[in-house]
Design an enzyme around this catalytic site. Sequence first.
Site, PDB file in Angstrom:
ATOM      1  N   ILE A 180       0.825  -1.215   0.000  1.00  0.00           N
ATOM      2  CA  ILE A 180       0.000   0.000   0.000  1.00  0.00           C
ATOM      3  C   ILE A 180       0.858   1.264   0.000  1.00  0.00           C
ATOM      4  CG2 ILE A 180      -1.932  -1.137   1.122  1.00  0.00           C
ATOM      5  CD1 ILE A 180      -1.090   0.147   3.749  1.00  0.00           C
ATOM      6  N   GLU A 181       2.122   1.135   0.398  1.00  0.00           N
ATOM      7  CA  GLU A 181       2.989   2.312   0.425  1.00  0.00           C
ATOM      8  C   GLU A 181       3.502   2.670  -0.966  1.00  0.00           C
ATOM      9  OE1 GLU A 181       3.800   4.476   2.540  1.00  0.00           O
ATOM     10  OE2 GLU A 181       3.383   3.712   4.527  1.00  0.00           O
ATOM     11  N   SER A 182       4.028   1.692  -1.683  1.00  0.00           N
ATOM     12  CA  SER A 182       4.732   1.993  -2.937  1.00  0.00           C
ATOM     13  C   SER A 182       4.330   1.116  -4.110  1.00  0.00           C
ATOM     14  CB  SER A 182       6.239   1.827  -2.707  1.00  0.00           C
ATOM     15  OG  SER A 182       6.525   0.470  -2.358  1.00  0.00           O
TER      16      SER A 182
END
Length: 551
Positions: free
Chosen positions: A145-147
Site C-alpha cells: 500500500i505504500e509503494s
Amino acid sequence: MKFARKILLPAFALAALQASAASSVLSVSDSSLESTLIMPRSVETDTKAMLEEWYLKNYAALDYEADKKSAGDLSDAVIIERLSKLPTVIEMPFNNVVKGAIRHYANRPQLVENLLGLSLYYMPIFEEALERHKMPLELKYLPVIESALIPTAVSRAGAGGLWQFMPPTATGLGLEINSLVDQRRDPYLASDAAARYLKQLHHTYGDWSLAIAAYNCGPGNVNKALRRAGEGKHDFWEIYPFLPTETRGYVPAFIAANYIMTYHKCHNISPALAKRPLITDTIHITKRVHFDQISQVMDIPVEEIRALNPQFRTDLIPGDIKPYSLVLPSLQVYAYIANEDSILNHNATRYARRGVVEPSSGASVGRDARGEYYDEQVTKWHTVRKGETLTKIANKYGITIADIRKHNRVKKSVKAGQKLKIVTTQRTYKPKTEETKAIAENTTQSQETPATQAPATDSTATQVAAAFTSHATSDTVKEEPAKAPEQPVAKKTSTSKKKNTHASKPRTHKIARGESLSRIAKRYGVTVNQLKRANNLKSDAIRAGQNLIIP
C-alpha cells in the site's frame, strides 16, 4: 462530527457473526464512509507502466487478460469469514471502510497480479527482516500500500522507496540519502530500517493499529488524535474521526492488502508464476564503478543491474568514498570478482572524478614535429594611429572586431590616440630534445648568411627556426612611409645588435595542409596584408607545400 448510527449488516452476516466471528466486525458508524474512503496512491498505480518493470518482464509469468475477469464474491459474510481465518497477530476486523478498501483491490485485478509478480522477489526480503526483529510477518504487506512494490516510488510529500520513508525519518534510522545514493530504495537496508521503526512505534503505543497509523502520518498526529478522542481511547478505530483523512484509509488498506494477497484466487486473479528463479548474491565494492562498465564488460543488461540495485540514483557506485554492496545474480558475482580489474579500467577516464583541478590560465598545450608548444592568452595595448580602423587593427592582431569591442568601450569607430586593450594568443615553442635544439641552432646560423644567398629549403629546419623566433608586437605602431613596403618596427630594447639583426631578417614558413593566411598571420603576429605584400600574393589563395616569407 459525532456519529449516532451503526452499520446494519444483512441477516446472513449477522448469523455468521453470532456463530463464530463476532469479534471480527467493528461498529464504525455511518455506512456512507465507504464512499468517502481515500485509498493510498499506490492503488492508482499505472499497471501498464508496471508491466515494463524489468523483473516482471523477465522473471514473472502474468495473465495480461486479468482486467477482463469478474471480481468474484464480495459479500459481507464471505469477507468476514475469510478475514477471521487469516493467520495474523495483528487484528483484521471487518467494517464498511475495510470492505471498501477490499473492493478497491478486487476491482483492479491487473494491479494485484503485478503485485503478486513483484512479491516473488521482494517478499522473502521483507520476511527475512521482520523475522530478524521478531515482528509480525503480515507487516510485509505494508510496502504494497505504500509503494506498490516500486523501489523508486516518491510521494507528493517526498517520501521515497519501498517503505516510503520521509528523509528525516530515514536518516534518523541510519539510511544514507545524497545525490548518488538513496538507501530508502535499497530493499535490504530499507526493510531492516522499517522493521526497527515499526518495533519502536509498537513499543510506544502497545497497539498495532496505532503503530501502523503512526507509521503513515507520524506519531505527532496520532498523539493529537488520542488527546482529542479523550481518555480511555486506545486503538485506531476509537480515534478514527480525529485522524488525518488519508490515514483513515491507511489501516483499512493494510487489512485489504493482507486479504487480497491471500485470497486473490477467490476473486479470479491469476497467481503470478516465476519463469525461472532469480538467485542473487552481494559483493562489496570499494572502487568507483559505473553500471555501464559492469554491463559492457560482463554482458549484463544495465536494466538488470538497476533493478537489483535501485539505491544508486545515477548508475554510479561511489565505492571510493566508502564500501557499498552490489547485488548481482549469484553466478555473476564470481564473474565480477574475476574481471574486476577489466571492469574498473573500462572507459576509466570517462567515469573518473578529478581530485585537484587548477583554473585555466588561457593557455593550451600541445605537441607537434617542432616540439612542445604553448598557446597562451596575452594582453597588449594598442594606440590608434591616424587613419586606422577597427578592421585594420583586428587584422593586425589576428582577432575580430567583436573581440576588440568586448574588451573596450567601442561602439562604431575609434579615434587617433585612443588606447585599446587587445586580448590575443601567442604561441611559444619549447624543444623536447637536444636534437631539436641542434636543428634550431643550425637554422639560426643559416639565417646569418648574406642576403643574396638563396633561402634554405629544408622545411624542418626552417620550421624549428621559426619556433624560437620572438613574435612580440610593438605596443605603439608608428606611421610608415606611404610607398615603402610595410615592415614591423622593432621596439627599442637593451638587446645586442646581433639579436636585432636576427629579428629583422626574413623567415620562411612551409604551408601545411588546411592552413590559411589568417591562421599563419596570427601564428607569427603579423597581418594578412603584410604576408601578401612580402610574398607578392594577389589573393588569399595558398597551397600546401608552398614556402612563405614571414616579414
